[in-house]
Design a protein around this motif. Structure first.
Motif, mmCIF file in Angstrom:
data_model
loop_
_atom_site.group_PDB
_atom_site.id
_atom_site.type_symbol
_atom_site.label_atom_id
_atom_site.label_comp_id
_atom_site.label_asym_id
_atom_site.label_seq_id
_atom_site.Cartn_x
_atom_site.Cartn_y
_atom_site.Cartn_z
ATOM 1 N N VAL A 14 -37.659 94.691 43.234
ATOM 2 C CA VAL A 14 -37.169 94.179 44.519
ATOM 3 C C VAL A 14 -35.964 95.017 44.961
ATOM 4 O O VAL A 14 -35.896 95.478 46.105
ATOM 5 N N LEU A 15 -35.032 95.232 44.045
ATOM 6 C CA LEU A 15 -33.814 95.976 44.370
ATOM 7 C C LEU A 15 -34.117 97.405 44.810
ATOM 8 O O LEU A 15 -33.490 97.916 45.744
ATOM 9 N N ALA A 16 -35.090 98.044 44.185
ATOM 10 C CA ALA A 16 -35.445 99.418 44.574
ATOM 11 C C ALA A 16 -35.927 99.467 46.026
ATOM 12 O O ALA A 16 -35.561 100.375 46.786
ATOM 13 N N HIS A 17 -36.716 98.485 46.417
ATOM 14 C CA HIS A 17 -37.203 98.442 47.798
ATOM 15 C C HIS A 17 -36.076 98.110 48.772
ATOM 16 O O HIS A 17 -35.979 98.711 49.840
ATOM 17 N N LEU A 18 -35.213 97.177 48.388
ATOM 18 C CA LEU A 18 -34.067 96.853 49.237
ATOM 19 C C LEU A 18 -33.152 98.065 49.409
ATOM 20 O O LEU A 18 -32.669 98.334 50.519
ATOM 21 N N HIS A 19 -32.928 98.789 48.338
ATOM 22 C CA HIS A 19 -32.082 99.985 48.375
ATOM 23 C C HIS A 19 -32.589 100.960 49.434
ATOM 24 O O HIS A 19 -31.824 101.439 50.281
ATOM 25 N N ILE A 20 -33.876 101.229 49.420
ATOM 26 C CA ILE A 20 -34.464 102.183 50.371
ATOM 27 C C ILE A 20 -34.315 101.676 51.800
ATOM 28 O O ILE A 20 -33.888 102.411 52.695
ATOM 29 N N VAL A 21 -34.649 100.412 52.033
ATOM 30 C CA VAL A 21 -34.591 99.847 53.386
ATOM 31 C C VAL A 21 -33.154 99.821 53.907
ATOM 32 O O VAL A 21 -32.884 100.212 55.049
ATOM 33 N N ILE A 22 -32.228 99.380 53.086
ATOM 34 C CA ILE A 22 -30.829 99.295 53.508
ATOM 35 C C ILE A 22 -30.268 100.676 53.823
ATOM 36 O O ILE A 22 -29.613 100.877 54.856
ATOM 37 N N ILE A 23 -30.537 101.641 52.973
ATOM 38 C CA ILE A 23 -30.048 103.009 53.216
ATOM 39 C C ILE A 23 -30.655 103.578 54.497
ATOM 40 O O ILE A 23 -29.955 104.231 55.288
ATOM 41 N N GLN A 24 -31.939 103.309 54.736
ATOM 42 C CA GLN A 24 -32.567 103.768 55.987
ATOM 43 C C GLN A 24 -31.858 103.177 57.201
ATOM 44 O O GLN A 24 -31.596 103.882 58.174
ATOM 45 N N GLN A 25 -31.538 101.896 57.143
ATOM 46 C CA GLN A 25 -30.850 101.245 58.257
ATOM 47 C C GLN A 25 -29.465 101.853 58.462
ATOM 48 O O GLN A 25 -29.058 102.130 59.595
ATOM 49 N N PHE A 26 -28.740 102.065 57.365
ATOM 50 C CA PHE A 26 -27.399 102.643 57.461
ATOM 51 C C PHE A 26 -27.440 104.068 58.001
ATOM 52 O O PHE A 26 -26.551 104.470 58.761
ATOM 53 N N ARG A 27 -28.444 104.820 57.627
ATOM 54 C CA ARG A 27 -28.548 106.199 58.125
ATOM 55 C C ARG A 27 -28.741 106.224 59.633
ATOM 56 O O ARG A 27 -28.374 107.182 60.299
#
Length: 106
Positions: A14-27
């Protein structure tokens, strides 16, 4: 995951997927709410935080290997992050994901 000094624990996948999504949003310089169900160990309620590119956020994984990444799940989580409700943390099957027990709830 540590947010402004407070920790919430999710399964590594779950955390790996959240990490990717959150970083995409921040970028993309986007801010959004993130909500999840709490484990019974921390009250069995719901928690929500406001995430923005300048927030203090870190990710700590229990395992050393990157879990398998599902593009479909990433798309579901990304769509959720873009919605008016914000990022609702779900499992791959769409069911609500729970945090795992922590002695430091939000």
């Amino acid at each position: 995951m540590t947010y402004n000094g407070s920790r919430v624990h999710f399964d590594d996948r779950v955390l790996a997927h959240l990490h990717i999504v959150i970083i995409q949003q921040f970028r993309r310089n986007q801010s959004f709410a993130m909500s999840w169900r709490d484990d019974v160990a921390v009250g069995n309620g719901r928690s929500s935080i406001w995430l923005h590119p300048g927030c203090e956020l870190s990710f700590k994984f229990a395992g050393s290997r990157l879990p398998a990444i599902s593009q479909k799940w990433l798309a579901q989580l990304s769509a959720s992050a873009e919605s008016a409700t914000g990022l609702i943390v779900t499992n791959e099957d769409g069911s609500l994901a729970y945090s795992v027990g922590s002695n430091q709830p939000y």
